[in-house]
Design a protein around this motif. Structure first.
Motif, PDB file in Angstrom:
ATOM      1  N   ASN A 111      -3.059   9.997   6.432  1.00 48.40           N
ATOM      2  CA  ASN A 111      -2.529  10.803   5.329  1.00 48.40           C
ATOM      3  C   ASN A 111      -3.276  10.542   4.023  1.00 48.40           C
ATOM      4  O   ASN A 111      -2.900  11.042   2.989  1.00 48.40           O
ATOM      5  N   ARG A 112      -4.307   9.688   4.098  1.00 45.19           N
ATOM      6  CA  ARG A 112      -4.980   9.325   2.846  1.00 45.19           C
ATOM      7  C   ARG A 112      -6.140  10.240   2.524  1.00 45.19           C
ATOM      8  O   ARG A 112      -6.736  10.803   3.392  1.00 45.19           O
ATOM      9  N   GLN A 154       0.798  -1.223   0.000  1.00 43.37           N
ATOM     10  CA  GLN A 154       0.000   0.000   0.000  1.00 43.37           C
ATOM     11  C   GLN A 154       0.833   1.276   0.000  1.00 43.37           C
ATOM     12  O   GLN A 154       0.316   2.351  -0.302  1.00 43.37           O
ATOM     13  N   ALA A 155       2.101   1.174   0.376  1.00 43.87           N
ATOM     14  CA  ALA A 155       2.969   2.352   0.400  1.00 43.87           C
ATOM     15  C   ALA A 155       4.415   1.864   0.411  1.00 43.87           C
ATOM     16  O   ALA A 155       4.710   0.790   0.952  1.00 43.87           O
ATOM     17  N   GLN A 159      12.490  11.777   7.236  1.00 43.86           N
ATOM     18  CA  GLN A 159      11.127  12.130   6.809  1.00 43.86           C
ATOM     19  C   GLN A 159      10.353  10.903   6.341  1.00 43.86           C
ATOM     20  O   GLN A 159       9.137  10.842   6.471  1.00 43.86           O
ATOM     21  N   SER A 160      11.093   9.936   5.792  1.00 42.14           N
ATOM     22  CA  SER A 160      10.394   8.817   5.144  1.00 42.14           C
ATOM     23  C   SER A 160       9.716   7.886   6.152  1.00 42.14           C
ATOM     24  O   SER A 160       8.622   7.375   5.874  1.00 42.14           O
ATOM     25  N   LEU A 161      10.337   7.668   7.306  1.00 39.02           N
ATOM     26  CA  LEU A 161       9.717   6.746   8.259  1.00 39.02           C
ATOM     27  C   LEU A 161       8.441   7.337   8.878  1.00 39.02           C
ATOM     28  O   LEU A 161       7.415   6.648   8.930  1.00 39.02           O
ATOM     29  N   GLN A 196       2.550   7.284   9.019  1.00 43.98           N
ATOM     30  CA  GLN A 196       1.335   8.085   8.882  1.00 43.98           C
ATOM     31  C   GLN A 196       0.475   7.602   7.710  1.00 43.98           C
ATOM     32  O   GLN A 196      -0.748   7.497   7.819  1.00 43.98           O
ATOM     33  N   THR A 197       1.130   7.278   6.605  1.00 44.56           N
ATOM     34  CA  THR A 197       0.405   6.818   5.425  1.00 44.56           C
ATOM     35  C   THR A 197      -0.303   5.499   5.713  1.00 44.56           C
ATOM     36  O   THR A 197      -1.492   5.327   5.394  1.00 44.56           O
ATOM     37  N   LEU A 198       0.404   4.560   6.333  1.00 43.08           N
ATOM     38  CA  LEU A 198      -0.207   3.260   6.617  1.00 43.08           C
ATOM     39  C   LEU A 198      -1.278   3.376   7.697  1.00 43.08           C
ATOM     40  O   LEU A 198      -2.225   2.594   7.724  1.00 43.08           O
TER      41      LEU A 198
END
Ligand SMILES: [Zn+2]
Length: 331
Positions: free
Chosen positions: A330-331, A223-224, A317-319, A324-326
């Protein structure tokens, strides 16, 4: 007898004149949703064919926990599950303390390093964040398997080229072979009661970035994705001698690496690159993939962070982005 000195005989150098005009057959060249959909429908099955064969049926995973250790924040299990009937996969499964059902999970793909999964759990910082541990300590379940030919799956007397030759003899592609193992890692994560099957991501550095690009392209359960340190082009890497691990047979006839990344659209990706890592340049690859995301009306789902360092996984920033995305905020 020596040849006349003015005659060029070096095979590799003789290919130089092919380079400037080479254009992969299915590199994306459009701007609309229709163009993106048509291109994707053509490239995806051809890529799968190129990297196969893949097994028709998945064998039982038969997972077995062989060791466990705990720290304040996480429990790390050493687990062995089966990808194919004759292929046990050793991996670290890290579970945050207090994790309940519906926890996001991330498959952490290690880079092109001899110690394999150790590098993402207990790395000494040479390659930046040990993201398998860092993510788990921030509340995400992580699975860190050894890739074929590395870590505990290495051959005592041969490197990845040794494995490549054996797989080639049997008709397999090394990247596809490894990516199938990663797909089985997602199967394993989805079998765990603590894991939310709909919130599974991946993260990878270097060779793990390359495998992550291909895995996410072929496996829509991802998913990300955080893609670090090998988001580049075959033309800028393989042509100049990077390992055969990152260059499937015939791939340059079909497409470029940013095209494969573009197959992940519209699912979100975060790309990171240290600007001193000049032998794995992120430009123009990022822009090529961004064009695909734009055509897919998903330009807000692709992010690039450049940082002042070399070949390492920043995670700064990526972690947080991945968590947050998972988590769905953030969706
Ligand atoms: Zn290699």
């Amino acid at each position: 007898m020596s040849p006349p000195s003015e005659i060029q005989l070096s095979s590799a150098e003789l290919l130089d004149h092919n380079f400037p005009n080479h254009s992969p057959r299915l590199s994306f060249d459009g701007d609309t949703v229709d163009a993106w959909q048509d291109w994707r429908a053509q490239l995806l099955p051809e890529l799968r064919e190129q990297l196969g064969p893949f097994p028709d049926e998945a064998v039982p995973l038969n997972p077995r926990i062989v060791a466990t250790e705990s720290s304040d924040k996480i429990t790390i299990h050493k687990v062995i599950y089966h990808s194919r009937a004759d292929t046990p996969i050793p991996a670290y499964l890290s579970i945050p303390k207090g994790a309940t059902a519906k926890t996001p999970a991330v498959l952490c793909i290690h880079g092109h390093v001899p110690d394999g999964k150790e590098s993402v759990i207990s790395g000494d910082g040479e390659f930046g964040s040990p993201y398998g541990r860092d993510l788990a300590e921030q509340g995400v379940i992580t699975l860190c398997p050894d890739n074929a030919g590395m870590g505990e799956r290495a051959h005592p007397s041969g490197g990845c080229d040794f494995l490549w030759r054996r797989l080639n003899y049997l008709g397999y592609d090394l990247t596809g072979y490894r990516v199938y193992d990663l797909m089985r890692g997602v199967d394993y994560l989805q079998s765990l009661p603590e894991v939310d099957k709909t919130r599974i991501g991946i993260a990878g550095l270097s060779g793990g970035c390359w495998l992550g690009i291909v895995h996410a392209a072929l496996d829509e359960r991802v998913q990300a994705a955080v893609l670090s340190g090998y988001f580049t082009t075959f033309a800028q890497t393989s042509w100049f001698g990077h390992c055969v691990c990152h260059h499937p047979k015939g791939i340059g006839e079909l497409c470029e690496m940013p095209d494969i990344a573009g197959l992940i659209a519209p699912r979100p990706i975060f790309v990171e690159w240290g600007t001193e890592d000049v032998s794995r340049p992120v430009h123009p690859a990022f822009g090529m993939t961004q064009r695909i995301y734009r055509a897919a009306n998903a330009n807000d789902q692709i992010t690039l962070q450049e940082f002042d360092a070399g070949h390492l996984f920043s995670g700064e920033q990526s972690l947080p982005w991945l968590i947050q995305t998972l988590s769905g905020r953030n969706r």
